[in-house]
Design a protein around this motif. Structure first.
Motif, PDB file in Angstrom:
ATOM      1  N   GLY A 119      48.855  37.155  46.648  1.00 37.31           N
ATOM      2  CA  GLY A 119      48.091  37.883  45.641  1.00 37.31           C
ATOM      3  C   GLY A 119      47.206  38.949  46.257  1.00 37.31           C
ATOM      4  O   GLY A 119      47.200  39.189  47.471  1.00 37.31           O
ATOM      5  N   ILE A 120      46.441  39.605  45.411  1.00 38.72           N
ATOM      6  CA  ILE A 120      45.558  40.687  45.840  1.00 38.72           C
ATOM      7  C   ILE A 120      44.378  40.096  46.606  1.00 38.72           C
ATOM      8  O   ILE A 120      43.794  39.095  46.173  1.00 38.72           O
ATOM      9  CB  ILE A 120      45.091  41.487  44.614  1.00 38.72           C
ATOM     10  CG1 ILE A 120      46.318  42.185  43.983  1.00 38.72           C
ATOM     11  CG2 ILE A 120      44.029  42.515  44.977  1.00 38.72           C
ATOM     12  CD1 ILE A 120      46.092  42.698  42.588  1.00 38.72           C
ATOM     13  N   PRO A 121      44.009  40.672  47.746  1.00 38.03           N
ATOM     14  CA  PRO A 121      42.949  40.081  48.581  1.00 38.03           C
ATOM     15  C   PRO A 121      41.642  39.876  47.815  1.00 38.03           C
ATOM     16  O   PRO A 121      41.163  40.768  47.122  1.00 38.03           O
ATOM     17  CB  PRO A 121      42.780  41.107  49.704  1.00 38.03           C
ATOM     18  CG  PRO A 121      44.073  41.845  49.750  1.00 38.03           C
ATOM     19  CD  PRO A 121      44.573  41.884  48.337  1.00 38.03           C
ATOM     20  N   THR A 122      41.086  38.685  47.943  1.00 41.75           N
ATOM     21  CA  THR A 122      39.787  38.344  47.369  1.00 41.75           C
ATOM     22  C   THR A 122      39.018  37.565  48.428  1.00 41.75           C
ATOM     23  O   THR A 122      39.476  36.521  48.882  1.00 41.75           O
ATOM     24  CB  THR A 122      39.937  37.477  46.108  1.00 41.75           C
ATOM     25  OG1 THR A 122      40.751  38.176  45.155  1.00 41.75           O
ATOM     26  CG2 THR A 122      38.588  37.173  45.495  1.00 41.75           C
ATOM     27  N   GLU A 169      46.301  46.268  54.720  1.00 40.52           N
ATOM     28  CA  GLU A 169      45.348  46.537  55.799  1.00 40.52           C
ATOM     29  C   GLU A 169      44.162  45.573  55.737  1.00 40.52           C
ATOM     30  O   GLU A 169      43.704  45.073  56.754  1.00 40.52           O
ATOM     31  CB  GLU A 169      44.842  47.975  55.729  1.00 40.52           C
ATOM     32  CG  GLU A 169      43.884  48.331  56.871  1.00 40.52           C
ATOM     33  CD  GLU A 169      43.390  49.768  56.788  1.00 40.52           C
ATOM     34  OE1 GLU A 169      42.528  50.121  57.600  1.00 40.52           O
ATOM     35  OE2 GLU A 169      43.864  50.515  55.910  1.00 40.52           O
ATOM     36  N   ALA A 170      43.697  45.287  54.517  1.00 33.64           N
ATOM     37  CA  ALA A 170      42.586  44.347  54.376  1.00 33.64           C
ATOM     38  C   ALA A 170      43.000  42.950  54.807  1.00 33.64           C
ATOM     39  O   ALA A 170      42.202  42.201  55.378  1.00 33.64           O
ATOM     40  CB  ALA A 170      42.099  44.325  52.927  1.00 33.64           C
ATOM     41  N   TYR A 222      50.853  36.464  55.676  1.00 29.07           N
ATOM     42  CA  TYR A 222      50.867  36.548  54.228  1.00 29.07           C
ATOM     43  C   TYR A 222      52.211  37.112  53.765  1.00 29.07           C
ATOM     44  O   TYR A 222      52.796  37.952  54.445  1.00 29.07           O
ATOM     45  CB  TYR A 222      49.773  37.484  53.728  1.00 29.07           C
ATOM     46  CG  TYR A 222      48.357  37.010  53.963  1.00 29.07           C
ATOM     47  CD1 TYR A 222      47.793  36.028  53.155  1.00 29.07           C
ATOM     48  CD2 TYR A 222      47.572  37.575  54.974  1.00 29.07           C
ATOM     49  CE1 TYR A 222      46.484  35.608  53.338  1.00 29.07           C
ATOM     50  CE2 TYR A 222      46.257  37.164  55.170  1.00 29.07           C
ATOM     51  CZ  TYR A 222      45.718  36.178  54.347  1.00 29.07           C
ATOM     52  OH  TYR A 222      44.423  35.764  54.538  1.00 29.07           O
ATOM     53  N   ALA A 223      52.665  36.655  52.588  1.00 28.54           N
ATOM     54  CA  ALA A 223      53.878  37.222  51.993  1.00 28.54           C
ATOM     55  C   ALA A 223      53.673  37.371  50.494  1.00 28.54           C
ATOM     56  O   ALA A 223      53.124  36.478  49.839  1.00 28.54           O
ATOM     57  CB  ALA A 223      55.082  36.328  52.272  1.00 28.54           C
ATOM     58  N   ASP A 224      54.110  38.508  49.951  1.00 25.96           N
ATOM     59  CA  ASP A 224      54.030  38.728  48.508  1.00 25.96           C
ATOM     60  C   ASP A 224      55.022  39.826  48.146  1.00 25.96           C
ATOM     61  O   ASP A 224      55.407  40.630  49.008  1.00 25.96           O
ATOM     62  CB  ASP A 224      52.619  39.140  48.088  1.00 25.96           C
ATOM     63  CG  ASP A 224      52.334  38.825  46.620  1.00 25.96           C
ATOM     64  OD1 ASP A 224      51.580  37.869  46.352  1.00 25.96           O
ATOM     65  OD2 ASP A 224      52.877  39.526  45.745  1.00 25.96           O
ATOM     66  N   ASN A 225      55.443  39.855  46.870  1.00 21.15           N
ATOM     67  CA  ASN A 225      56.409  40.865  46.432  1.00 21.15           C
ATOM     68  C   ASN A 225      55.780  41.944  45.564  1.00 21.15           C
ATOM     69  O   ASN A 225      56.483  42.792  45.027  1.00 21.15           O
ATOM     70  CB  ASN A 225      57.562  40.204  45.665  1.00 21.15           C
ATOM     71  CG  ASN A 225      57.121  39.647  44.314  1.00 21.15           C
ATOM     72  OD1 ASN A 225      55.924  39.484  44.059  1.00 21.15           O
ATOM     73  ND2 ASN A 225      58.078  39.328  43.453  1.00 21.15           N
ATOM     74  N   ASP A 226      54.445  41.927  45.417  1.00 19.34           N
ATOM     75  CA  ASP A 226      53.773  42.919  44.577  1.00 19.34           C
ATOM     76  C   ASP A 226      53.384  44.134  45.413  1.00 19.34           C
ATOM     77  O   ASP A 226      52.663  43.996  46.399  1.00 19.34           O
ATOM     78  CB  ASP A 226      52.523  42.291  43.951  1.00 19.34           C
ATOM     79  CG  ASP A 226      51.796  43.246  42.998  1.00 19.34           C
ATOM     80  OD1 ASP A 226      52.323  44.344  42.746  1.00 19.34           O
ATOM     81  OD2 ASP A 226      50.704  42.894  42.529  1.00 19.34           O
ATOM     82  N   PRO A 227      53.841  45.336  45.042  1.00 17.77           N
ATOM     83  CA  PRO A 227      53.473  46.534  45.812  1.00 17.77           C
ATOM     84  C   PRO A 227      51.977  46.755  45.924  1.00 17.77           C
ATOM     85  O   PRO A 227      51.514  47.347  46.897  1.00 17.77           O
ATOM     86  CB  PRO A 227      54.141  47.669  45.029  1.00 17.77           C
ATOM     87  CG  PRO A 227      55.264  47.025  44.300  1.00 17.77           C
ATOM     88  CD  PRO A 227      54.785  45.648  43.957  1.00 17.77           C
ATOM     89  N   ILE A 228      51.202  46.282  44.935  1.00 17.12           N
ATOM     90  CA  ILE A 228      49.743  46.409  45.026  1.00 17.12           C
ATOM     91  C   ILE A 228      49.225  45.633  46.235  1.00 17.12           C
ATOM     92  O   ILE A 228      48.329  46.083  46.956  1.00 17.12           O
ATOM     93  CB  ILE A 228      49.073  45.900  43.738  1.00 17.12           C
ATOM     94  CG1 ILE A 228      49.260  46.916  42.618  1.00 17.12           C
ATOM     95  CG2 ILE A 228      47.591  45.652  43.956  1.00 17.12           C
ATOM     96  CD1 ILE A 228      48.311  48.093  42.680  1.00 17.12           C
ATOM     97  N   SER A 280      45.328  36.208  64.754  1.00 15.51           N
ATOM     98  CA  SER A 280      46.135  37.325  64.261  1.00 15.51           C
ATOM     99  C   SER A 280      46.422  37.124  62.789  1.00 15.51           C
ATOM    100  O   SER A 280      46.438  35.998  62.281  1.00 15.51           O
ATOM    101  CB  SER A 280      47.461  37.431  65.031  1.00 15.51           C
ATOM    102  OG  SER A 280      48.294  36.315  64.749  1.00 15.51           O
ATOM    103  N   THR A 281      46.630  38.235  62.072  1.00 19.13           N
ATOM    104  CA  THR A 281      47.123  38.186  60.701  1.00 19.13           C
ATOM    105  C   THR A 281      48.209  39.233  60.549  1.00 19.13           C
ATOM    106  O   THR A 281      48.139  40.322  61.120  1.00 19.13           O
ATOM    107  CB  THR A 281      46.018  38.439  59.652  1.00 19.13           C
ATOM    108  OG1 THR A 281      45.555  39.783  59.768  1.00 19.13           O
ATOM    109  CG2 THR A 281      44.862  37.483  59.815  1.00 19.13           C
TER     110      THR A 281
END
Length: 269
Positions: A81-84, A115-116, A103-109, A125-126
């Motif tokens: 999801g979107i970073p929070t 970068e965050a 991290y893995a996600d399929n949302d272009p947002i 590492s991330t």
């Protein structure tokens, strides 16, 4: 490590995306009017939606800390999801700075915000993969560039499986595939919406998701527990999300009302 260039992946703003709806419920700004419209409709139909989103987030924090305190130093978060803040890598690296997170996600947002997600501690590492949970081969192959899959990994699938069906997506087979490729000592961290605790509200929310083009599959306690077949559940077992090893804040918010979400954490022996 990213699976695509953010400029090359178009963002569809004509239909809502679950990650962006979730972002609106969490008070985020990285969503579009179509996402807000659906989020408001679902909240009107099911007043537990915001409580559920926030309880899920706190559960992730507690579960990740549990895995890190048990000695796990590698984390794979699918459907991040979107970073929070604090995000998963911040929680893990607060316990052990050398932790490695993918991290893995399929949302272009989410890709746009990669970068965050990549702001790691100096010792750890991330990395980020733009990929879909339904492609375990691609995710495991790319994750293996950063993580040593021969050593324990904490796999986080928080608030994800209710978007996957039994038949079309083979959700149980998907989870089993990921777990099969993890080393003994690995953790499985799961939460998902259930109809058991708020049948009418969840049914209305599920219908709104489907009308918006997002499949939605609440599961009963036996159906959710099936994900942990062959694994050792940590105490207190499968339980409503805010009751899983609650901290004082979680105990306080339980008074706000029911949260129709189950959660559990298990270890592969």
């Amino acid at each position: 490590m990213t699976g695509a260039d953010s400029a090359a992946v178009p963002i569809d703003t004509s239909r809502p995306h679950p990650a962006r709806v979730y972002d609106w419920w969490l008070g985020g700004k990285d969503n579009y009017p179509v996402d807000e419209e659906l989020a408001r409709k679902i909240l009107a139909a099911d007043g537990t939606a915001v409580r559920g989103a926030r309880a899920n987030r706190r559960f992730m924090h507690r579960a990740v800390r549990t895995a890190a305190e048990a000695g796990v130093r590698q984390f794979l978060d699918i459907g991040t999801g979107i970073p929070t803040e604090p995000n998963l890598h911040q929680v893990a690296q607060q316990v052990a700075a050398e932790s490695k997170v993918v991290y893995a996600d399929n949302d272009p947002i989410v890709l746009r915000h990669a970068e965050a997600l990549l702001r790691s501690s100096a010792e750890g590492s991330t990395d980020y993969i733009h990929a879909d949970v339904r492609d375990p081969g691609a995710i495991l192959r790319q994750a293996g560039q950063s993580l040593d899959l021969a050593r324990p990994v904490a796999l986080s699938l928080v608030a994800l499986t209710h978007y996957l069906s039994d038949a079309e997506d083979d959700v149980y087979g998907l989870v089993e595939t990921y777990v099969r490729h993890l080393a003994p000592g690995s953790f499985l961290i799961l939460s998902q919406v259930t109809q058991d605790l708020s049948p009418e509200g969840v049914a209305r929310a599920a219908e709104l998701f489907r009308r918006g083009g997002t499949p939605f599959h609440p599961r009963t306690l036996p159906e959710f527990s099936r994900f942990f077949t062959g694994l050792d559940l940590l105490g207190p077992g499968v339980i409503p999300v805010h009751g899983w090893r609650p901290e004082p804040k979680d105990v306080t918010v339980q008074a706000e009302g029911v949260v129709p979400v189950y959660a559990g954490v298990a270890v592969k022996r």
